[in-house]
Design an enzyme around this catalytic site. Structure first.
Site, PDB file in Angstrom:
ATOM      1  N   CYS A 101       0.885  -1.162   0.000  1.00 44.26           N
ATOM      2  CA  CYS A 101       0.000   0.000   0.000  1.00 44.26           C
ATOM      3  C   CYS A 101       0.917   1.204   0.000  1.00 44.26           C
ATOM      4  CB  CYS A 101      -0.914   0.021   1.219  1.00 44.26           C
ATOM      5  SG  CYS A 101      -1.913   1.521   1.283  1.00 44.26           S
ATOM      6  N   CYS A 128      -0.626   4.325   2.361  1.00 48.37           N
ATOM      7  CA  CYS A 128      -0.688   4.213   3.827  1.00 48.37           C
ATOM      8  C   CYS A 128      -0.365   2.778   4.216  1.00 48.37           C
ATOM      9  CB  CYS A 128      -2.039   4.667   4.361  1.00 48.37           C
ATOM     10  SG  CYS A 128      -3.434   4.009   3.437  1.00 48.37           S
ATOM     11  N   SER A 129      -1.340   2.079   4.767  1.00 46.46           N
ATOM     12  CA  SER A 129      -1.066   0.693   5.117  1.00 46.46           C
ATOM     13  C   SER A 129      -2.326  -0.150   4.950  1.00 46.46           C
ATOM     14  CB  SER A 129      -0.535   0.592   6.546  1.00 46.46           C
ATOM     15  OG  SER A 129      -1.427   1.210   7.437  1.00 46.46           O
ATOM     16  N   CYS A 130      -3.048   0.071   3.851  1.00 45.48           N
ATOM     17  CA  CYS A 130      -4.218  -0.747   3.568  1.00 45.48           C
ATOM     18  C   CYS A 130      -3.779  -2.203   3.452  1.00 45.48           C
ATOM     19  CB  CYS A 130      -4.888  -0.307   2.273  1.00 45.48           C
ATOM     20  SG  CYS A 130      -5.581   1.347   2.383  1.00 45.48           S
TER      21      CYS A 130
END
Lengths: 209, 105
Positions: A108, A111-113
């Site tokens: 991702c 972000c940190s999906c």
């Protein structure tokens, strides 16, 4: 019994249910059925390792059941729900299948999906800026740093997750697992395999490398 | 020791409370109750399915929060198996409630 109110840390009385849990654990320890250290270990193991097991179960099913695999690739959330795994509405899950000549990996960049309903919480490195930027720019190099060296003829597809679409890698079933049960198969599917930075390995053969 | 699939994949009403796919314990005693039940089954004190059936039955009674049902299921299974007595448990719980014992967790 002391009622010394000068204590800095006057303990609070446990609630009835808490007192009952304390009672059971202390009695079981006294009877030699378990130790508190064993309880610590099992709780911490389940707290940390249970997330990715959902995805592993999905992968193992896809390996043994061709029609299920087709449904999984066509509609991730529906196929995951078939196995009794809850998947929130409104987020798409796209399962990308590794092939002999195609390797998939997820990232991702924004972000940190992460497909947490099937993989649990993301590892710290997944959220780190270097992974997020470098996996797109130089995936082969990053994969090598994960000890995964791909031959030149294998293409690498990098899937950039978003809040709307999450990806999960369906790894290839390793040779030598013919006749394994689904549970055995799920046991070799690690979180990293489903992110795409590792391949499933048969434990006995993995030591050689 | 590894995570047991039959524990991880309790289904329906009996499904373990999770957040982001991970287990959630809202208080330490919930984690302890979880650990006790899983460990006793691993140590052969009972079959996991016997625990699961009691858990489902406790949840079906309604009212209680998930881990209260869990603890009730564990206690009833231990009483039924003669591992502990009701008297023993209630006396011990009273001692803890009156702060007469050092907590084990």
């Amino acid at each position: 019994m002391s009622h010394d109110h000068d204590h800095d840390h006057h303990p609070e009385a446990p609630s009835p249910v808490e007192a009952r849990a304390l009672a059971l654990e202390s009695l079981l320890v006294e009877k030699g059925l378990l130790t508190s250290e064993e309880v610590d270990r099992i709780v911490s193991m389940y707290e940390h390792d249970i997330g990715p097991m959902l995805g592993a179960r999905v992968v193992a099913r896809a390996w043994v059941d061709g029609p299920y695999k087709e449904r999984l690739l066509a509609d991730g959330p529906a196929a995951v729900k078939e196995l009794g795994i809850s998947y929130p509405d409104g987020t798409q899950l796209v399962v990308v299948e590794n092939q002999p000549e195609v390797h998939n990996v997820i990232v991702c960049t924004l972000c940190s999906c992460y497909p947490w309903p099937v993989l649990g919480l993301p590892p710290t490195w997944y959220k780190s800026p270097p992974y997020r930027s470098r996996m797109v720019r130089e995936p082969r190099t990053v994969l090598e740093e994960f000890d995964l060296t791909l031959p030149d003829e294998v293409a690498v597809n990098v899937w950039d997750s978003s809040s709307d679409v999450r990806y999960m890698v369906l790894p290839q079933r390793p040779q030598g697992t013919e006749g394994w049960t689904e549970e055995q198969l799920a046991g070799i599917v690690t979180r990293d395999c489903m992110i795409g930075v590792a391949r499933p390995r048969i434990p006995a053969e993995s030591g050689a490398r | 020791m590894s995570v047991d699939n039959s524990v991880a994949h309790l289904e329906g009403e009996a499904a373990l409370p999770r957040k982001n796919g991970e287990l959630v314990f809202s208080a330490p005693w919930e984690g302890r109750a979880f650990g006790l039940a899983v460990l006793l089954s691993e140590n052969g004190a009972y079959a996991w399915n016997d625990f699961r059936e009691r858990l489902v039955a406790e949840i079906a009674k309604g009212d209680d929060a998930y881990y209260e049902s869990w603890l009730d299921a564990l206690q009833s299974l231990l009483l039924a198996g003669g591992v502990v007595t009701a008297d023993e448990v209630s006396r011990r719980a009273d001692e803890y409630a009156r702060l007469e014992r050092d907590p084990v967790f």
